[in-house]
Design an enzyme around this catalytic site. Sequence first.
Site, PDB file in Angstrom:
ATOM      1  N   TYR A 155       5.648  -7.323  15.737  1.00  0.00           N
ATOM      2  CA  TYR A 155       5.651  -6.166  14.962  1.00  0.00           C
ATOM      3  C   TYR A 155       6.467  -4.995  15.672  1.00  0.00           C
ATOM      4  O   TYR A 155       7.506  -4.359  15.207  1.00  0.00           O
ATOM      5  CB  TYR A 155       4.372  -5.811  14.556  1.00  0.00           C
ATOM      6  CG  TYR A 155       4.198  -4.595  13.588  1.00  0.00           C
ATOM      7  CD1 TYR A 155       4.592  -4.822  12.173  1.00  0.00           C
ATOM      8  CD2 TYR A 155       3.706  -3.346  14.093  1.00  0.00           C
ATOM      9  CE1 TYR A 155       4.691  -3.535  11.447  1.00  0.00           C
ATOM     10  CE2 TYR A 155       3.500  -2.288  13.309  1.00  0.00           C
ATOM     11  CZ  TYR A 155       3.791  -2.369  11.849  1.00  0.00           C
ATOM     12  OH  TYR A 155       3.784  -1.268  11.016  1.00  0.00           O
ATOM     13  N   SER A 166       6.871  -4.619   5.115  1.00  0.00           N
ATOM     14  CA  SER A 166       6.724  -5.218   6.324  1.00  0.00           C
ATOM     15  C   SER A 166       5.292  -5.354   6.445  1.00  0.00           C
ATOM     16  O   SER A 166       4.444  -4.613   5.905  1.00  0.00           O
ATOM     17  CB  SER A 166       6.888  -4.452   7.409  1.00  0.00           C
ATOM     18  OG  SER A 166       6.342  -4.951   8.722  1.00  0.00           O
ATOM     19  N   GLY A 188      23.426  -1.760   5.836  1.00  0.00           N
ATOM     20  CA  GLY A 188      24.609  -2.032   5.383  1.00  0.00           C
ATOM     21  C   GLY A 188      24.645  -1.630   3.926  1.00  0.00           C
ATOM     22  O   GLY A 188      25.765  -0.977   3.492  1.00  0.00           O
ATOM     23  N   ASP A 216      10.184  -6.336  -3.420  1.00  0.00           N
ATOM     24  CA  ASP A 216       9.119  -6.702  -2.659  1.00  0.00           C
ATOM     25  C   ASP A 216       9.134  -8.332  -2.859  1.00  0.00           C
ATOM     26  O   ASP A 216       9.521  -8.776  -3.971  1.00  0.00           O
ATOM     27  CB  ASP A 216       7.866  -6.163  -3.203  1.00  0.00           C
ATOM     28  CG  ASP A 216       6.684  -6.198  -2.186  1.00  0.00           C
ATOM     29  OD1 ASP A 216       6.334  -7.237  -1.781  1.00  0.00           O
ATOM     30  OD2 ASP A 216       6.093  -5.189  -1.899  1.00  0.00           O
ATOM     31  N   PHE A 264       0.841  -1.314   0.096  1.00  0.00           N
ATOM     32  CA  PHE A 264      -0.055   0.149   0.099  1.00  0.00           C
ATOM     33  C   PHE A 264       0.812   1.217  -0.125  1.00  0.00           C
ATOM     34  O   PHE A 264       0.846   2.025  -1.028  1.00  0.00           O
ATOM     35  CB  PHE A 264      -0.895  -0.035   1.461  1.00  0.00           C
ATOM     36  CG  PHE A 264      -1.702   1.181   1.697  1.00  0.00           C
ATOM     37  CD1 PHE A 264      -2.436   1.977   0.701  1.00  0.00           C
ATOM     38  CD2 PHE A 264      -1.655   1.382   2.820  1.00  0.00           C
ATOM     39  CE1 PHE A 264      -3.040   2.993   1.034  1.00  0.00           C
ATOM     40  CE2 PHE A 264      -2.249   2.953   3.215  1.00  0.00           C
ATOM     41  CZ  PHE A 264      -2.830   3.641   2.302  1.00  0.00           C
TER      42      PHE A 264
END
Length: 328
Positions: free
Chosen positions: A146, A76, A103, A32, A12
């Site tokens: 989460y 996430s 990194g 993704d 989204f």
Amino acid sequence: MKKTLITGAAGFLGSHLVNKFLKEGHHVIGMDNLITGNLKNIEEFRTNKNFEFRNHDVSKFVKIDGNLDYILHFASPASPIDYLKIPIQTLKVSSYGTHNLLGLAKDKGARILVASTSEVYGDPLVHPQVEEYYGNVNPVGPRGVYDEAKRYMEAVTMAYNSFHKVETRIARIFNTYGPKMRLNDGRVLPAFIGQALRGEDLTIFGDGSQTRSFCYVDDLVDGIFKLLLSDYDQPVNLGNPCEITITEFAEEIIKLTETDQKITHKDLPLNDPKQRKPDVSKAKKILNWEPKTSRDEGLKVTYEYFKSLSKEELNKKEHNDFEKYITR
Ligand code: UDP
């Protein structure tokens, strides 16, 4: 031309960010693993020569050839139902994933903005929530995977900032809505609109006195862009401070959809925050940003989007199996 990596690009918020950064003239690499994202959200960018898509899980080593100017880490799961369905991936993407991207930022000399969340405040005892509040989080509750991963995300980001001198930005994002939200992710707005469209009762968890403050996606994206370009490296709340109870919200959705749906009540999930409202004074002062879109306007556009979905999508109730896990 600036080169920008956006993780969670098919989700989204990620897909709205891809749109914004392409419009701002960047070359965008969208990444993704499609675990909760959907390629449909970025279909419109496929023919844009400044956009490329990589199907990759950022909790594994991330390799980008050539230079890179900016990284936005928005990969996430973001709904309580998803945390229960994919708890390990939820933990990994904000811990190993953030570590890998920091990194990468260090290696490329890129600036990185990470998507943190109002969930770092847990079930808050300070209201409205200011950035200085440390939060009230249950690490072993259903939201722990989460909340704690995002808290770790902030910690590791600050460590790379102070130790490795990486340019970092932390956005604490409050409830956001708009087109391209997943209809069946279990969050309250798509849940209510989906129920209204299917002619079902609207399910309020608990007595509906809990509050949330909903921000329209375009406002949020503007805030993210401004934060990225600012020189401020401490966490910044981004959200709309207009607070509403879930009962009032259900009534607004019934009015918006011009349906005559009834309201039914279910048990309140464990650790469901009782109140949530961002204090956005810091964003106002530092970024000269505040949300502009009223809920009335934002909900109309969002409703049009949900109405345009196919019957098949509307009837896919992926979250039902998980309801039993979240109630006391
Ligand atoms: N909620 C609800 N009915 C639903 C889904 C959610 O009453 O079908 C409530 C939920 O218990 C919470 C609020 O709406 O108090 C917002 O939930 P959401 O999952 O959207 O996100 P949260 O802000 O809790 O992370």
